[in-house]
Design a protein around this motif. Structure first.
Motif, PDB file in Angstrom:
ATOM      1  N   MET A 445       0.857  -1.196   0.000  1.00 31.55           N
ATOM      2  CA  MET A 445       0.000   0.000   0.000  1.00 31.55           C
ATOM      3  C   MET A 445       0.885   1.236   0.000  1.00 31.55           C
ATOM      4  SD  MET A 445      -3.030  -1.039   2.672  1.00 31.55           S
ATOM      5  CE  MET A 445      -1.874  -1.534   3.953  1.00 31.55           C
ATOM      6  N   GLU A 446       0.481   2.220  -0.774  1.00 32.34           N
ATOM      7  CA  GLU A 446       1.273   3.439  -0.906  1.00 32.34           C
ATOM      8  C   GLU A 446       0.387   4.670  -0.776  1.00 32.34           C
ATOM      9  OE1 GLU A 446       4.804   2.570  -3.923  1.00 32.34           O
ATOM     10  OE2 GLU A 446       2.883   2.020  -4.840  1.00 32.34           O
ATOM     11  N   TRP A 450      -2.034   3.944   2.114  1.00 33.60           N
ATOM     12  CA  TRP A 450      -1.190   3.610   3.262  1.00 33.60           C
ATOM     13  C   TRP A 450      -1.548   4.477   4.469  1.00 33.60           C
ATOM     14  CZ3 TRP A 450       2.418   7.212   5.264  1.00 33.60           C
ATOM     15  CH2 TRP A 450       3.172   6.736   6.338  1.00 33.60           C
ATOM     16  N   THR A 454      -3.170   2.057   7.350  1.00 32.70           N
ATOM     17  CA  THR A 454      -2.216   1.750   8.427  1.00 32.70           C
ATOM     18  C   THR A 454      -2.189   2.817   9.512  1.00 32.70           C
ATOM     19  OG1 THR A 454      -0.261   2.881   7.523  1.00 32.70           O
ATOM     20  CG2 THR A 454      -0.739   0.662   6.692  1.00 32.70           C
ATOM     21  N   THR A 461       5.813   1.189   6.160  1.00 30.10           N
ATOM     22  CA  THR A 461       5.857   1.997   4.948  1.00 30.10           C
ATOM     23  C   THR A 461       5.894   1.078   3.731  1.00 30.10           C
ATOM     24  OG1 THR A 461       8.264   2.140   5.186  1.00 30.10           O
ATOM     25  CG2 THR A 461       6.952   3.987   6.035  1.00 30.10           C
ATOM     26  N   SER A 462       5.741   1.631   2.549  1.00 31.07           N
ATOM     27  CA  SER A 462       5.639   0.822   1.330  1.00 31.07           C
ATOM     28  C   SER A 462       6.852  -0.072   1.125  1.00 31.07           C
ATOM     29  CB  SER A 462       5.470   1.751   0.118  1.00 31.07           C
ATOM     30  OG  SER A 462       4.291   2.521   0.260  1.00 31.07           O
ATOM     31  N   ASN A 467       4.120  -4.583   5.051  1.00 30.93           N
ATOM     32  CA  ASN A 467       3.547  -3.941   3.872  1.00 30.93           C
ATOM     33  C   ASN A 467       4.406  -4.203   2.630  1.00 30.93           C
ATOM     34  OD1 ASN A 467       1.933  -2.350   2.242  1.00 30.93           O
ATOM     35  ND2 ASN A 467       2.728  -0.404   3.010  1.00 30.93           N
TER      36      ASN A 467
END
Length: 570
Positions: A445-446, A450, A454, A461-462, A467
């Motif tokens: 997820m970005e 994200w 999150t 983080t991505s 993740n």
């Protein structure tokens, strides 16, 4: 204690041979299946051999070794009933059946694994999560139930069952403790996420403290711990041929208490298990609340293992009846609604919405516009997988490694689905394996997603940690799945990839980046399950009969409940 000289003569690393052709693998595997095995003569037949022939699961007749990918379970069908006493150490193993020499890092791995052993009153009871003196300990100095599983399998395969038995008994004792978070009392069947041995130097006395979720991030109880405990009890029984531990009244009660938490009636309209975010290996907010594939696959496997372990007394019969009913419903639900291949993807793309009737095709009212763009490119023409989550108006199309591998090992996946999962891994090798096996989930997820899902978690983080990070521990699951589906070359390729970096990088917990090129920004070094996962993968590939302790045959037919108990009175 093993050393690198046990692995490479004169201290020199041996060269790995070129990968054998498919025909050479078939011939080697045929010879392997024909070679005589040393069995426990007193028991005559292994625990599962009797279980599958005399219990509620039809035992398949012997089949020929693997010839093509159309019937992915052929290799495993010849192995599952064979007693595997764990004779090989992984460092004294003869030349691999698949033409692959012992690697010099195996001795180093065993030494590191043994350094992680935790003793309680002079008895080994588990392995701590990591031995990283360069980082803050947090809770990595504890024995985690899920983390210990690959360590336990390594010791069982090495013929060292004592630590596994002690662990099973110690965690069972912890289960009986009263568990409270603030003013709320947890269910009696909840197993701890982890425990720690405390030493009082003044009194020279040791005690154990356990965490049932009251100290965890988010204060979530570990749903997976109980399932892993049942799966490990079955693995111990299968490996040693000793049913006395599982027959203990305390173990029987422990199994029933775990299952009572899952099989109790409520408002559920699905046979899947409803869970909070962060209740399993992904123990932080990652959008896996609801019906995550990891929990459903572990639930299915634990139910099947419990069916093999429970005794035929009145309580056991009642529990087994409930298990069989749930297994039928759960397998249908998962295979029908969680499965995604190119045909199903096209069907969802064409779904109508707002259907109200028993004949509805779009039963969960999923909006076709919610399909993510990436999934159309990710899905190969041949291949498929169990998606991450299915709930009303929601499908999580992410690919999760653990859930799909456990689906193969437990036979939640049909032989055709298991083969399709491995097709996907091969087709999307760069995305799922890259430079270090194996992605915990794909894709990461970005950006806005994200931040919302999150909560702006700086650790997730991505392409990092949960993740989209790359976790070496999954090597053992990929290897087991590859062997069960008749594709050991996939396991070999992944193992050789890992061997090029793991020791040099000091056995990291996880790697970051789309390809897994970088040691994780907050990854602990000398992570125990990274070490144990590698050893288990190695030993299974060198002796595929080890697979029997962690994999189950397809349950083609359920026989009447009473017949399944015959072997307990033999």
């Amino acid at each position: 204690m093993p050393s690198t000289t046990d692995v490479s003569q004169n201290g020199n690393a041996r060269h790995v041979e070129a990968a054998p052709s498919l025909f050479e693998i078939e011939e080697d595997l045929s010879r392997l299946l024909e070679r005589p095995r040393h069995v426990n003569i007193e028991r005559k037949r292994s625990f599962d051999e009797r279980s599958f022939s005399e219990m509620s699961i039809t035992h398949s007749p012997p089949r020929q070794p693997y010839k093509n990918s159309e019937n992915s379970s052929r290799v495993f069908d010849n192995m599952v009933g064979v007693y595997s006493p764990g004779r090989w150490s992984g460092i004294h193993t003869p030349r691999s059946t698949f033409g692959f020499e012992p690697h010099p890092i195996i001795g180093e791995a065993w030494e590191a694994l043994r350094r992680s052993i935790v003793n309680f009153r002079d008895q080994p009871v588990g392995t701590i999560a990591a031995i990283d003196n360069s980082a803050e300990e947090l809770n990595y100095d504890q024995v985690f139930v899920r983390d210990f599983v690959p360590s336990a399998l390594a010791f069982l395969m090495n013929g060292e069952p004592e630590i596994v038995k002690n662990f099973l008994l110690k965690t069972l004792r912890l289960q009986s403790r009263e568990k409270k978070i603030d003013q709320f009392k947890l269910g009696a069947g909840v197993m701890p996420a982890s425990f720690k041995v405390l030493h009082d130097p003044v009194r020279n006395y040791e005690t154990i403290t356990a965490d049932f979720g009251e100290s965890a991030i988010g204060r979530v109880a570990p749903v997976d711990s109980g399932f892993w405990w049942i799966i490990l009890l079955r693995a111990y029984t299968k490996s040693t041929g000793d049913t006395s531990l599982a027959e203990m009244p305390e173990c029987q009660r422990g199994i029933r208490l775990i299952l009572e938490l899952c099989l109790s009636e409520g408002f559920d309209t699905f046979p899947t298990l409803l869970c909070a975010d962060g209740c399993s290996m992904i123990d932080r907010r990652m959008g896996v609340y609801g019906y995550p594939i990891e929990i459903q696959a572990l639930f299915f496997m634990a139910l099947r293992c419990a069916l093999l372990l429970l005794k035929p007394d009145e309580e056991g019969r009642e529990c087994c009846d409930a298990i069989i009913k749930r297994l039928h419903a759960l397998s249908f639900h998962m295979r029908s609604y969680f499965w995604l291949d190119i045909k199903q993807l096209n069907d969802i793309y064409r779904y109508k919405t707002e259907e109200y009737s028993h004949t509805a095709v779009n039963k969960f009212n999923v909006m076709p516009d919610s399909l993510p763009d990436w999934v159309f490119d990710f899905m190969p023409s041949r291949g498929g997988y169990f998606i991450g989550n299915v709930s009303p108006a929601h499908m999580d199309f992410r690919w999760f490694c653990l859930g799909n591998c456990i689906a193969i090992l437990s036979s939640l996946a049909t032989p055709e689905q298991a083969s399709a999962i491995m097709d996907l891994v091969e087709s999307r090798w760069q995305e799922l394996v890259g430079e270090m096996p194996l992605k915990i989930c794909y894709p990461a997820m970005e950006g806005h997603e994200w931040r919302i899902v999150t909560g702006c978690d700086p650790k997730n983080t991505s392409w990092s940690y949960h993740n989209g990070g790359s976790w070496p521990v999954f090597l053992w699951l990929l290897t087991a799945a590859a062997i069960k589906t008749g594709r050991p070359q996939i396991a070999r390729r992944a193992i050789e990839l890992a061997e090029s970096r793991l020791l040099k990088d000091s056995w990291p917990e996880y790697y970051d980046g789309k390809l897994g090129r970088f040691i994780g920004k907050q990854a602990c070094k000398f992570q125990t399950w990274s070490i144990a996962g590698y050893l288990v993968a190695r030993m299974m590939l060198e002796d595929p009969f080890h697979l029997g302790m962690i994999a189950l045959e397809e349950d083609k037919q359920m026989k009447p409940t009473m017949k399944r108990f015959a072997f307990w009175t033999c």
